[in-house]
Scaffold this motif. Structure first.
Motif, PDB file in Angstrom:
ATOM      1  N   GLN A  90      -6.631  -2.983  -1.631  1.00 37.43           N
ATOM      2  CA  GLN A  90      -7.917  -1.959  -1.057  1.00 37.43           C
ATOM      3  C   GLN A  90      -9.324  -3.382  -0.610  1.00 37.43           C
ATOM      4  O   GLN A  90      -9.684  -3.784   0.451  1.00 37.43           O
ATOM      5  N   HIS A 122      -3.606  -0.258  -6.299  1.00 36.15           N
ATOM      6  CA  HIS A 122      -3.562   0.077  -4.865  1.00 36.15           C
ATOM      7  C   HIS A 122      -5.534  -0.091  -4.489  1.00 36.15           C
ATOM      8  O   HIS A 122      -5.968  -0.255  -3.409  1.00 36.15           O
ATOM      9  N   GLU A 175       0.746  -1.542   0.181  1.00 37.59           N
ATOM     10  CA  GLU A 175      -0.380   0.234  -0.226  1.00 37.59           C
ATOM     11  C   GLU A 175       1.497   1.601   0.142  1.00 37.59           C
ATOM     12  O   GLU A 175       0.963   2.246  -0.443  1.00 37.59           O
ATOM     13  N   LYS A 224      -7.927  -6.315   1.556  1.00 39.74           N
ATOM     14  CA  LYS A 224      -8.087  -6.119   2.224  1.00 39.74           C
ATOM     15  C   LYS A 224      -9.453  -6.198   2.723  1.00 39.74           C
ATOM     16  O   LYS A 224      -9.209  -6.432   4.323  1.00 39.74           O
ATOM     17  N   SER A 225     -11.079  -5.577   1.854  1.00 41.73           N
ATOM     18  CA  SER A 225     -12.106  -5.643   2.405  1.00 41.73           C
ATOM     19  C   SER A 225     -12.352  -6.706   2.225  1.00 41.73           C
ATOM     20  O   SER A 225     -13.925  -7.291   3.242  1.00 41.73           O
TER      21      SER A 225
END
Length: 294
Positions: free
Chosen positions: A64, A60, A50, A67-68
């Motif tokens: 994200q 990026h 990141e 990660k979610s």
């Protein structure tokens, strides 16, 4: 743990691969890490990435998403299979997008064509190989893309695939556009204010192509279209030593950035997995995607 983090560090330090190629490698690493029950290592690795490659908004975005949507499933054994399916689905989307872009690229080539490119794009290379197999690529010219020389990898890969190729120094792009019949490039991002981000040297290449009447085609998937403007993206500075070994007495500065913005009005068409679009239709395409997401 050390081995997994080392691989993430290698990805963070990779300055020669394009965004799509890096994303594919990140997905593969996450898949292997998930099967090895390395939640903490993957989380730390994604945090590391990141902070890297600030000039690649699409990368990026994927981080994200991972990660979610992917990472939480690794904390619970019951959700692991779903997380792995999520990775596989992302890999399939990227693979299918690349194949669709290559197929649509063929539609704009009416006959065997002399093509010029710069730097390295896995999407462009796949399309060039398909054009070669379809006898629509008569010769490939590749600008070397200093200081990281990504063009070297491109010309070697294409030459190994049987494509007649010539490597040219960046300063010869004026001569190159007078020899080629079309310019084909990738893009690390396309901003909402009408610019594309690509390797430094792309702007003068676009200007030269325009001056000599060559069409400039941009091959990229829809993931590269960003809601950000060019002012939202930080373009990294890289070490002086990549350009010149400075001596203690040297007082001059060295400008060494890998990426630059190019106005999309120089582009003949964007070739995506969804179709071939002239620059003036990109806003409508973006609106359709937003509506589809909702």
């Amino acid at each position: 743990m050390a081995a997994m983090l080392t691989q993430f560090e290698d990805l963070a330090a990779d300055n020669t691969s394009g965004a799509t190629e890096l994303i594919q490698r990140i997905l593969a690493l996450c898949e292997s890490g998930a099967m090895g029950n390395t939640y903490n290592e993957i989380r730390e690795g994604l945090n590391l990435l990141e902070d890297a490659h600030s000039s690649m908004p699409s990368l990026h975005t994927v981080i994200q998403i991972l990660k979610s949507e992917f990472l939480p499933g690794l904390k619970n054994a019951d959700d692991l299979e779903q997380s792995l399916r999520y990775i596989v689905s992302l890999q399939k989307i990227l693979e299918e997008s690349g194949a669709q872009i290559a197929e649509k690229f063929l539609s704009v080539l009416e006959r065997p064509t002399r093509i010029l490119t710069i730097s390295r794009s896995s999407t462009v290379i796949s399309a060039l190989k398909k054009a070669h197999k379809a006898n629509k690529l008569s010769h490939l010219y590749v600008l070397e893309a200093r200081p990281a020389y990504e063009g070297w990898r491109t010309v070697r890969d294409c030459s190994a695939a049987g494509i007649s190729s010539t490597l040219m120094v960046d300063a010869a792009m004026g001569e190159a556009v007078q020899t080629a019949e079309a310019v084909v490039i990738g893009a690390d991002s396309v901003s909402s204010d009408g610019y594309l981000l690509n390797k430094t040297g792309t702007l003068p290449l676009a200007i030269c192509a325009s001056e000599f009447g060559l069409p400039l085609y941009v091959l990229c998937d829809s993931l590269k279209f960003s809601p950000q403007t060019r002012r939202d993206v930080t373009i990294d500075e890289h070490p002086d030593s990549e350009v010149i070994e400075k001596e203690e007495s040297d007082a001059f500065k060295v400008w060494n950035r890998y990426f630059e913005w190019v106005p999309i009005n120089y582009v003949e068409a964007f070739i995506t997995e969804r179709g071939v679009f002239p620059p003036e239709e990109l806003e409508a395409l973006s609106t359709e995607e937003t509506a589809a997401d909702e």
